[in-house]
Design a protein around this motif. Structure first.
Motif, mmCIF file in Angstrom:
data_model
loop_
_atom_site.group_PDB
_atom_site.id
_atom_site.type_symbol
_atom_site.label_atom_id
_atom_site.label_comp_id
_atom_site.label_asym_id
_atom_site.label_seq_id
_atom_site.Cartn_x
_atom_site.Cartn_y
_atom_site.Cartn_z
ATOM 1 N N VAL A 141 79.708 66.646 68.992
ATOM 2 C CA VAL A 141 80.361 65.555 68.269
ATOM 3 C C VAL A 141 80.444 64.307 69.143
ATOM 4 N N ASP A 142 80.957 64.451 70.344
ATOM 5 C CA ASP A 142 81.164 63.285 71.202
ATOM 6 C C ASP A 142 79.840 62.681 71.671
ATOM 7 N N ASP A 143 78.874 63.518 72.009
ATOM 8 C CA ASP A 143 77.618 62.992 72.530
ATOM 9 C C ASP A 143 76.781 62.307 71.453
ATOM 10 N N GLU A 144 76.813 62.819 70.241
ATOM 11 C CA GLU A 144 76.091 62.151 69.163
ATOM 12 C C GLU A 144 76.749 60.817 68.813
ATOM 13 N N ALA A 145 78.068 60.785 68.740
ATOM 14 C CA ALA A 145 78.759 59.525 68.457
ATOM 15 C C ALA A 145 78.514 58.511 69.567
ATOM 16 N N ARG A 146 78.493 58.979 70.810
ATOM 17 C CA ARG A 146 78.206 58.088 71.933
ATOM 18 C C ARG A 146 76.812 57.490 71.801
ATOM 19 N N ALA A 147 75.815 58.306 71.468
ATOM 20 C CA ALA A 147 74.446 57.808 71.330
ATOM 21 C C ALA A 147 74.360 56.722 70.266
ATOM 22 N N LEU A 148 75.050 56.918 69.162
ATOM 23 C CA LEU A 148 74.988 55.932 68.084
ATOM 24 C C LEU A 148 75.697 54.639 68.464
ATOM 25 N N ARG A 149 76.804 54.745 69.165
ATOM 26 C CA ARG A 149 77.487 53.528 69.623
ATOM 27 C C ARG A 149 76.574 52.723 70.550
ATOM 28 N N LEU A 150 75.897 53.414 71.461
ATOM 29 C CA LEU A 150 74.993 52.725 72.378
ATOM 30 C C LEU A 150 73.815 52.117 71.621
ATOM 31 N N GLY A 176 76.576 77.831 61.392
ATOM 32 C CA GLY A 176 77.698 77.179 62.039
ATOM 33 C C GLY A 176 77.349 75.779 62.520
ATOM 34 N N TYR A 177 76.110 75.635 63.014
ATOM 35 C CA TYR A 177 75.726 74.305 63.483
ATOM 36 C C TYR A 177 75.550 73.341 62.309
ATOM 37 N N VAL A 178 74.983 73.804 61.211
ATOM 38 C CA VAL A 178 74.871 72.940 60.033
ATOM 39 C C VAL A 178 76.255 72.515 59.560
ATOM 40 N N ASP A 179 77.220 73.440 59.620
ATOM 41 C CA ASP A 179 78.596 73.076 59.257
ATOM 42 C C ASP A 179 79.141 71.994 60.178
ATOM 43 N N LEU A 180 78.819 72.091 61.466
ATOM 44 C CA LEU A 180 79.270 71.067 62.410
ATOM 45 C C LEU A 180 78.616 69.724 62.096
ATOM 46 N N VAL A 181 77.303 69.735 61.864
ATOM 47 C CA VAL A 181 76.556 68.494 61.611
ATOM 48 C C VAL A 181 77.023 67.821 60.332
ATOM 49 N N THR A 182 77.372 68.600 59.328
ATOM 50 C CA THR A 182 77.781 68.044 58.044
ATOM 51 C C THR A 182 79.288 67.837 57.945
ATOM 52 N N GLY A 183 80.026 68.255 58.986
ATOM 53 C CA GLY A 183 81.480 68.133 58.984
ATOM 54 C C GLY A 183 81.982 67.222 60.087
ATOM 55 N N PRO A 184 82.567 67.781 61.148
ATOM 56 C CA PRO A 184 83.169 66.940 62.193
ATOM 57 C C PRO A 184 82.204 65.967 62.848
ATOM 58 N N MET A 185 80.938 66.385 63.075
ATOM 59 C CA MET A 185 79.983 65.472 63.707
ATOM 60 C C MET A 185 79.676 64.304 62.783
ATOM 61 N N LEU A 186 79.465 64.569 61.513
ATOM 62 C CA LEU A 186 79.216 63.497 60.552
ATOM 63 C C LEU A 186 80.408 62.551 60.467
ATOM 64 N N ASP A 187 81.615 63.111 60.475
ATOM 65 C CA ASP A 187 82.815 62.266 60.430
ATOM 66 C C ASP A 187 82.836 61.277 61.595
ATOM 67 N N ALA A 188 82.453 61.752 62.767
ATOM 68 C CA ALA A 188 82.475 60.900 63.951
ATOM 69 C C ALA A 188 81.327 59.906 63.975
ATOM 70 N N CYS A 189 80.198 60.268 63.366
ATOM 71 C CA CYS A 189 78.982 59.476 63.508
ATOM 72 C C CYS A 189 78.731 58.499 62.363
ATOM 73 N N ALA A 190 79.174 58.832 61.169
ATOM 74 C CA ALA A 190 78.857 58.003 60.003
ATOM 75 C C ALA A 190 79.256 56.535 60.176
ATOM 76 N N PRO A 191 80.402 56.237 60.799
ATOM 77 C CA PRO A 191 80.767 54.816 60.930
ATOM 78 C C PRO A 191 79.823 54.009 61.805
ATOM 79 N N HIS A 192 78.986 54.684 62.592
ATOM 80 C CA HIS A 192 78.115 53.982 63.536
ATOM 81 C C HIS A 192 76.650 53.966 63.111
ATOM 82 N N ALA A 193 76.329 54.494 61.928
ATOM 83 C CA ALA A 193 74.931 54.652 61.529
ATOM 84 C C ALA A 193 74.673 54.052 60.157
ATOM 85 N N ARG A 194 73.421 53.714 59.908
ATOM 86 C CA ARG A 194 72.965 53.320 58.585
ATOM 87 C C ARG A 194 72.210 54.451 57.904
ATOM 88 N N TRP A 195 71.538 55.294 58.713
ATOM 89 C CA TRP A 195 70.634 56.311 58.201
ATOM 90 C C TRP A 195 71.069 57.702 58.631
#
Length: 390
Positions: A141-150, A176-195
């Motif tokens: 979650v944190d590393d993907e959100a960090r990448a998008l912010r950068l 379990g990983y798909v659940d993470l990608v479509t849940g908490p990770m998406l929540d953290a990343c969606a505000p920083h992405a268009r696609w």
């Protein structure tokens, strides 16, 4: 900003057939006037209006800036050994991505940002004036959100690719990983992405998993694009078309049904010849796509594992030599095609009102990009009306 005249252009590629000859709308002995970040006027040099400053193109060609709609630039580490092994005969597999994941997780923000900025500047010196950038080398979650912010610090075209491969911690728990990608990770990343993107491929995510990732992203307002049919036939292209994705990327192994699907919709087939070059795989057949009426983009797929190049001119030369494209088609696909893959109408063309992204070649024609492969022909680059420093 003052107005700026570029004149004495031997050959101007506008990508607007109403302005010049052929699909590229080529104007001979042409001029362009920039007004701030936009193009104000295009036409014959003898008719050019006055401007505050002037650049003499001295009989060279001018084309739109390249639009690189597929790149993975937020990473750390080096995969030279993997490349050398492939050149010695080892087959490419997506699992090498995990090597970069480990290095990226361990890197500081400052190190990642410095590498990102270096690659964007490198691309700009080769004529790229707009580049897309994906996450996908963090897989937490944190590393993907960090990448998008950068990524958002260097481009507006930011893509959430948490579904690149399974994170190492989830190697035995794909659901379990798909659940993470479509849940908490998406929540953290969606505000920083268009696609939102997914690697729909053997060794990565199957059709059902890919659908879950893309539809979850779409529900959060992200627009889908798909890594599709790179390593073999699969459901990626059909899924991209069904969901109205902006692009299906790679498109190396296509059935007749895949070709028909792409030709019948606005989903762009983005071809990435740097990947085939670097993995010694079969190149995609651009001719089949073009003859069927599909929209084709050419991009670098810049990444540390399977296509470590920022050079769109290199990709143009390979596409002409190996993929059945004409020089005109390849240049269009690397400019207007890339813009279509990003659903942009303000770039990839030199027309009044468009963003002032232009490339002056040290050659009299755009054909030299394929005719003189490997030669640094990009002489001058303007991005949003400003000169890109070498």
């Amino acid at each position: 900003m003052a107005s700026f005249l570029i004149d004495n252009i031997a050959s101007l590629v506008t990508n607007d057939p109403s302005l010049g000859d052929g699909p590229l709308g080529v104007l001979r002995d042409a001029a362009v006037v920039l007004d701030g970040e936009r193009i104000a006027w295009v036409g014959p040099a003898g008719d050019a209006p006055p401007a505050d400053a002037r650049h003499d193109a001295a009989g060279r060609a001018v084309i739109p800036g390249f639009v690189d709609s597929h790149a993975h630039l937020v990473f750390a580490g080096d995969r030279t050994d993997e490349f050398a092994a492939r050149m010695a005969g080892q087959a490419y597999a997506a699992g090498g991505i995990r090597t970069t994941v480990a290095a990226t997780r361990a890197a500081t923000d400052e190190a990642l940002a410095a590498n990102l900025e270096r690659l964007v500047a490198e691309a700009a010196r080769q004529g790229t004036t707009l580049i897309e950038c994906k996450s996908g080398y963090g897989l937490t979650v944190d590393d993907e959100a960090r990448a998008l912010r950068l990524a958002g610090q260097v481009t507006d075209e930011v893509t959430y690719l948490g579904a690149h491969v399974l994170a190492p911690e989830y190697a035995d728990d794909p659901a379990g990983y798909v659940d993470l990608v479509t849940g908490p990770m998406l929540d953290a990343c969606a505000p920083h992405a268009r696609w939102v993107d997914v690697f729909c491929e053997r060794g990565a995510f199957d059709g059902d998993q890919a659908r879950a990732v893309l539809t979850a992203g779409m529900a959060r307002g992200l627009v889908p694009r798909v890594h599709a049919n790179q390593l073999g036939p699969g459901p990626g292209v059909q899924l991209a078309v069904e969901l109205g994705a902006a692009s299906a990327d790679h498109c190396t192994h296509l059935t007749d049904a895949d070709i028909d699907a792409l030709a019948g919709t606005s989903t762009v087939a983005t071809l990435l010849p740097g990947a085939e070059f670097s993995t010694r795989a079969a190149y995609p057949d651009a001719r089949r796509l073009l003859d069927a009426g599909a929209t084709v983009a050419l991009s670098t797929d810049c990444n540390p594992g399977s296509s470590f190049t920022t050079s769109v001119p290199f990709c143009i030369a390979v596409a002409v030599r190996e993929m059945g494209m004409t020089p005109d088609e390849a240049v269009w696909s690397a400019t207007a095609g890339g813009a279509a893959a990003l659903r942009r109408t303000d770039v990839g063309r030199i027309t009044p009102g468009a963003r002032a992204d232009l490339v002056e070649l040290d050659a009299p024609s755009h054909v030299h990009l394929a005719y003189r492969p490997g030669v640094p022909l990009v002489r001058t680059v303007w991005r949003q009306g400003a000169l890109v420093e070498a």
